[in-house]
Motif scaffolding. Sequence first.
Motif, PDB file in Angstrom:
ATOM      1  N   LYS A  98      -4.864  -5.078   1.246  1.00  0.00           N
ATOM      2  CA  LYS A  98      -5.533  -5.353   0.192  1.00  0.00           C
ATOM      3  C   LYS A  98      -5.020  -5.704  -1.386  1.00  0.00           C
ATOM      4  N   LYS A  99      -5.636  -6.325  -2.011  1.00  0.00           N
ATOM      5  CA  LYS A  99      -4.846  -6.346  -3.474  1.00  0.00           C
ATOM      6  C   LYS A  99      -5.192  -5.293  -4.385  1.00  0.00           C
ATOM      7  N   ILE A 100      -4.384  -4.112  -4.202  1.00  0.00           N
ATOM      8  CA  ILE A 100      -4.966  -3.068  -4.817  1.00  0.00           C
ATOM      9  C   ILE A 100      -3.438  -2.433  -5.370  1.00  0.00           C
ATOM     10  N   GLU A 101      -3.630  -2.255  -6.735  1.00  0.00           N
ATOM     11  CA  GLU A 101      -2.304  -1.402  -7.533  1.00  0.00           C
ATOM     12  C   GLU A 101      -2.572  -0.027  -7.222  1.00  0.00           C
ATOM     13  N   MET A 102      -1.384   0.574  -6.687  1.00  0.00           N
ATOM     14  CA  MET A 102      -1.736   2.114  -6.522  1.00  0.00           C
ATOM     15  C   MET A 102      -0.275   2.653  -7.294  1.00  0.00           C
ATOM     16  N   ASN A 103      -0.489   3.669  -8.106  1.00  0.00           N
ATOM     17  CA  ASN A 103       0.659   4.360  -8.597  1.00  0.00           C
ATOM     18  C   ASN A 103       0.467   5.819  -8.249  1.00  0.00           C
ATOM     19  N   VAL A 104       1.619   6.370  -7.721  1.00  0.00           N
ATOM     20  CA  VAL A 104       1.676   7.681  -7.318  1.00  0.00           C
ATOM     21  C   VAL A 104       2.610   8.310  -8.242  1.00  0.00           C
TER      22      VAL A 104
END
Length: 85
Positions: free
Chosen positions: A23-29
């Motif tokens: 998916k086109k998702i930006e995820m910052n951990v």
Amino acid sequence: VDSEPVCLKTLIEEVRQSCLDDKKIEMNVLIDEPVAIQANRVSLLQLFQNLLGNAVKHADSKTPVITLSGKKSSNNYYEILLHNN
């Protein structure tokens, strides 16, 4: 329910790869240190899959940005925060 030490950062990365890679998702951990918490690994995995799935489902934009952060609290618990746009 069996519990074991679970590395939070590793578990979150597994969830990201299994649920969010296509998916086109930006995820910052934003979890700086390796944190191992005592938990049932399968239950914790399901919890994060549900949380991240809901964050994507209810995001306000077509390209969701999810930020997941964590910090140790003063009473030896670990607080996890999840934000989406």
